[in-house]
Motif scaffolding. Structure first.
Motif, PDB file in Angstrom:
ATOM      1  N   GLY A  35      -6.745  -2.282  -0.202  1.00  0.00           N
ATOM      2  CA  GLY A  35      -6.786  -1.014  -0.907  1.00  0.00           C
ATOM      3  C   GLY A  35      -7.715   0.003  -0.296  1.00  0.00           C
ATOM      4  N   ASP A  36      -8.224  -0.280   0.889  1.00  0.00           N
ATOM      5  CA  ASP A  36      -9.115   0.656   1.572  1.00  0.00           C
ATOM      6  C   ASP A  36      -8.317   1.631   2.430  1.00  0.00           C
ATOM      7  OD1 ASP A  36     -11.403  -0.608   0.547  1.00  0.00           O
ATOM      8  OD2 ASP A  36     -11.319  -2.142   2.132  1.00  0.00           O
ATOM      9  N   ILE A  37      -8.799   2.867   2.529  1.00  0.00           N
ATOM     10  CA  ILE A  37      -8.123   3.883   3.337  1.00  0.00           C
ATOM     11  C   ILE A  37      -8.399   3.605   4.819  1.00  0.00           C
ATOM     12  CG2 ILE A  37      -7.970   6.338   3.873  1.00  0.00           C
ATOM     13  CD1 ILE A  37      -8.885   6.912   1.005  1.00  0.00           C
ATOM     14  N   ILE A  38      -7.331   3.482   5.587  1.00  0.00           N
ATOM     15  CA  ILE A  38      -7.495   3.270   7.026  1.00  0.00           C
ATOM     16  C   ILE A  38      -7.062   4.494   7.833  1.00  0.00           C
ATOM     17  CG2 ILE A  38      -7.243   0.762   6.870  1.00  0.00           C
ATOM     18  CD1 ILE A  38      -4.344   1.046   7.729  1.00  0.00           C
TER      19      ILE A  38
ATOM     20  N   HIS B 283      -5.562   7.552  -6.185  1.00  0.00           N
ATOM     21  CA  HIS B 283      -5.333   6.516  -5.177  1.00  0.00           C
ATOM     22  C   HIS B 283      -4.548   5.354  -5.783  1.00  0.00           C
ATOM     23  CE1 HIS B 283      -8.111   8.486  -2.384  1.00  0.00           C
ATOM     24  NE2 HIS B 283      -8.892   8.689  -3.431  1.00  0.00           N
ATOM     25  N   VAL B 284      -3.536   5.687  -6.582  1.00  0.00           N
ATOM     26  CA  VAL B 284      -2.789   4.651  -7.287  1.00  0.00           C
ATOM     27  C   VAL B 284      -2.082   3.711  -6.306  1.00  0.00           C
ATOM     28  CG1 VAL B 284      -0.648   5.989  -7.512  1.00  0.00           C
ATOM     29  CG2 VAL B 284      -1.242   4.253  -9.238  1.00  0.00           C
ATOM     30  N   GLU B 285      -1.701   4.207  -5.124  1.00  0.00           N
ATOM     31  CA  GLU B 285      -1.013   3.343  -4.166  1.00  0.00           C
ATOM     32  C   GLU B 285      -1.922   2.231  -3.655  1.00  0.00           C
ATOM     33  OE1 GLU B 285       1.081   5.418  -1.095  1.00  0.00           O
ATOM     34  OE2 GLU B 285       1.956   6.879  -2.484  1.00  0.00           O
ATOM     35  N   ALA B 286      -3.232   2.411  -3.756  1.00  0.00           N
ATOM     36  CA  ALA B 286      -4.173   1.362  -3.353  1.00  0.00           C
ATOM     37  C   ALA B 286      -4.196   0.212  -4.355  1.00  0.00           C
ATOM     38  CB  ALA B 286      -5.570   1.947  -3.208  1.00  0.00           C
ATOM     39  N   GLU B 287      -3.653   0.437  -5.566  1.00  0.00           N
ATOM     40  CA  GLU B 287      -3.656  -0.579  -6.611  1.00  0.00           C
ATOM     41  C   GLU B 287      -2.402  -1.455  -6.582  1.00  0.00           C
ATOM     42  OE1 GLU B 287      -6.172  -0.963  -8.494  1.00  0.00           O
ATOM     43  OE2 GLU B 287      -7.262   0.929  -8.547  1.00  0.00           O
TER      44      GLU B 287
END
Length: 771
Positions: A470-473, A588-592
């Protein structure tokens, strides 16, 4: 795309050449009393038993050699019409059928008695509004969505809920259309009523397998609902007054025989009873919903007809000055039917859909508003080419733009909560399809085709790429009109039917579907506040491949019908959420989210008695629906929330006399798969639940009996009325709505489960009128 268009051109040329020596008989089939087009009416040639069915606008085309023929036209609920014709050249011949006197015989299905065994189409249920009106339901409100839940392969989302699961799919995997317009949330009052007012509905088709190529965008099913056109012969009015809602429909000609209108409305009035309370917080609260259906049509000439339809519905909830919540749908469809010639029919549609909700919370120094919206603009061009009585082509294009405004928070300046703005997302879907229905012999028939789907995610906005933790890369910024991500997916469709004898057949089908609009929810039912997301650089389109095999048989001169279908569905790019995920107002729902695969399989049995004073059906579904995600349950398969092993529905309707009729339904199903705590532990003196596997437990089994009775006014009068009485949950079964856990009052070390039941026995009465 060029290759696709070229293949259509070659196919048209081939079929035109092959049948150039034949003469075409074409026209439209209508209800003689109202002018309504009759969808699916049967047009047969008595001399050679060839025939066709009218399309969705009542248009038919039949190719024959020169000669004299007897044409038989029929539709369920109407008197068959027979007409002799001499064919020496192409002929336009319209039919108007008279409604049958059905005091002794009641048909309970809008589909032809032989269509289920003769058509190659699999997994389709066609539902008549008469059927909907006879089934007893909660609070006596007639409901299309509650009726389809009594069919095999269709499961209710819960007690009193209008949401439904089809063959192991989720609620968002059902494409729900009202006059071709997409309905995003088809429920009122958190799911207890559907948005479909049966007074305004003409035709309902549910496709759950072998989906025709003209439909796309969902994995599980298509529910295609068509509104009434309106009576073009005379003015009329009908409606009803019930315990919690009333409804009224007005229809009539714009110009007799040429055009008509229909206006239908419904509103609940629970809020009026709140005014009677002495509690100021209660009597200042609101609780109601309304529906408004409108439609008009006008026949410009023999070959051109315009249709304009719309739907507007809204729910409003509010408690005193502390809280308010409203949500609703709006749709609009403008259609142009054009007959190019006796074989080529065209429909052009411009469609608008809108769903939004607004939440307001007003407390000391913490006023805030939450808003979300989905808008859809859709341009469709469909063609239907009747090359011969044994062959016809459907082909077309579809361009759709969807924009999602995710739920953000708008807080007051004095609030302790920070405002949150989440960027809009927009995407385009372009689809092209070609489908061929072909009957090479009297025993064998096919439907095969291809739908090509292309999805484009567009800027502007900031787009993040997340890793499995779930971290932004990576973060990329795109301007307006810039392409962010694209997907292209071919969707082959194939169905075959083989007639074993005059009264039985076997069918097989395979179809692939893709889905680019996804609902994020952690409940079994669909809530208005559930988040929607488009396919993106993180979220791939969902894909489902389904195969099915079925056996179909009619008995006793088509009075009884039986079907048995088995299916297997493989699903890719399925979406679930991480443990303790935050799905609401999250930039950042896509990280969930986590991504995995799914499968569902089952057996569906259906037995129906179609005619007579006593009719009805029995359906049984044996099914499983499972999912697998690397991040959940250690990567092992687990039951999906909508997994139910057994589902039984029994429906009976009895015409006791000219005035009295009775009905009853019984349903039983295995409880949903749920996640319960397996234990608890203490941290700092505070108890915390301990969870192990996802969906590792079951709710209790569910069963319920509903009863209904209708008293009709004396026949023969222009003004007609009836009383409908109902008992929902007649033996007062306390079915579990939720199971929760708590510490025992006497011993905090002991944990106990307790059940919350939503409904006991509920009587209802409605007065209906028509003139």
């Amino acid at each position: 795309m060029k290759a696709f268009i070229l293949s259509i051109t070659i196919s048209l040329y081939f079929f035109s050449f092959s049948f150039a020596q034949q003469i075409t008989l074409s026209g439209t089939v209508r209800d003689a009393s109202s002018g309504e087009t009759l969808i699916g009416a049967s047009i047969k040639v008595k001399e050679n038993a060839s025939g066709v069915s009218a399309n969705s606008y009542g248009f038919y085309s039949l190719s024959l050699a020169k000669g004299r023929y007897t044409i038989q036209v029929s539709s369920v609920g109407y008197t068959m019409q027979e007409r002799a014709v001499e064919l020496s050249g192409d002929l336009r011949l319209d039919f108007s059928l008279e409604p049958a006197n059905q005091l002794e015989t009641v048909e309970i299905n809008a589909v032809s008695s032989r269509e289920q065994i003769e058509s190659p189409q699999m997994g389709v249920n066609k539902i008549s509004i008469k059927e909907v009106n006879n089934v007893p339901v909660l609070f006596g409100e007639r409901d299309v969505l509650k009726t389809i839940q009594l069919l095999p392969g269709v499961l209710s989302a819960g007690e009193g809920n209008s949401g439904f699961f089809v063959r192991g799919g989720t609620t968002d995997q059902n494409l729900i259309l009202l006059d071709e317009a997409m309905v995003y949330n088809a429920s009122h009052l958190m799911g207890f009523f559907s948005t479909f007012n049966s007074d305004a509905i003409k035709d309902v088709n549910l496709y759950k397998g072998g989906m025709p190529a003209q439909y796309g965008g969902r994995l599980a099913s298509v529910l295609d609902v068509n509104m009434l056109d309106g009576n073009n012969q005379r003015f009329g009015m009908d409606g009803g007054i019930g315990l919690i809602a009333s409804r009224l429909k007005v229809e009539g000609p714009i110009k007799k025989g040429k055009g008509s209108f229909m206006l239908s409305g419904r509103r609940t009035y629970a809020d009026l009873f709140l005014k009677l309370s002495s509690d100021t917080s209660v009597n200042s609260s609101v609780l109601y919903f309304y529906d408004l259906n409108l439609k008009a049509n006008y026949q410009l000439d023999q070959n051109n007809t315009l249709y304009l339809s719309g739907y507007f519905g809204k729910d409003v909830l509010g408690y005193a000055n502390d809280f308010d919540f409203d949500w609703g749908n709006a749709t609009g469809t403008l259609r142009w039917n054009h007959v190019f010639n006796s074989r080529l029919f065209s429909n052009t549609s411009f469609i608008y859909s809108d769903f939004k909700y607004n939440v307001g919370v007003y407390t000391d120094n913490n006023d805030l508003k939450i808003n979300s919206r989905i808008q859809n603009l859709n341009l469709k061009q469909d063609f239907h080419y009747f090359s011969s009585s044994r062959s016809n082509l459907r082909f077309g294009l579809n361009l759709m733009r969807q924009e999602i405004s995710p739920a953000g928070i708008d807080a007051s300046e004095e609030s302790d909560i920070n405002s949150l703005r989440i960027e809009n997302r927009q995407g385009y879907e372009l689809a092209a399809y070609l489908s061929h229905e072909w009957k090479p012999s009297n025993r064998l028939s096919f439907i095969y085709g291809l739908r090509l789907n292309s999805f484009l995610l567009m800027g502007p906005g900031e787009f993040n790429t997340y890793d499995s933790e779930g971290d932004i890369i990576q973060t990329d910024i795109y301007g307006s009109g810039k392409l962010v991500k694209s997907y292209i997916n071919p969707e082959p469709r194939f169905s075959v039917n083989y007639m074993l004898n005059e009264n039985s057949s076997v069918k097989a089908s395979y179809n692939r579907n893709t889905q680019n609009l996804h609902q994020l929810t952690n409940t079994t039912s669909s809530l208005p506040t559930d988040a929607w997301v488009l396919s993106s650089n993180n979220i791939k389109p969902q894909i489902a491949d389904q195969g099915a095999l079925g056996y179909y048989r009619n008995f006793n001169d088509d009075q009884y019908e039986f079907s048995a279908e088995v299916y297997y569905k493989d699903m890719q790019n399925q979406i679930d959420y991480k443990n303790a995920a935050d799905l609401q107002a999250n930039a950042h729902v896509e990280a969930e989210l986590v991504y995995g695969v799914g499968k569902s399989y089952g057996l569906e049995l259906f037995m129906k008695k179609r005619t007579g004073r006593l009719n009805g059906w029995v359906s049984y579904t044996l099914s499983r629906s499972k999912r697998r995600f690397d991040e959940i349950n250690n990567g092992n398969w687990f039951a999906a929330r909508q997994d139910r092993i057994h589902n039984i529905a029994i429906v009976g309707m009895y015409k006791f006399s000219d005035r009295w009729s009775f009905s009853g339904t019984f349903v039983y199903y295995t409880g949903n798969a749920v996640t319960f705590p397996s234990g608890k532990y203490s941290i700092g003196g505070k108890s915390t639940w301990y969870y192990t596997e996802r969906n590792g437990y079951r709710m209790p089994d569910y069963h319920r009996l509903d009863l209904g009775a209708t008293l009709e006014s004396k026949p023969g009068k222009r003004f007609k009325s009836s009383w409908t009485f109902g008992l929902y949950n007649a033996y007062n079964r306390k079915n579990a709505y939720i199971i929760d856990f708590r510490e025992n009052e006497n011993d905090p070390n002991v944990t106990e489960a307790y059940k919350v039941a939503l409904f006991g026995i509920i009587p209802s009465v409605t007065w209906n009128f028509k003139f």
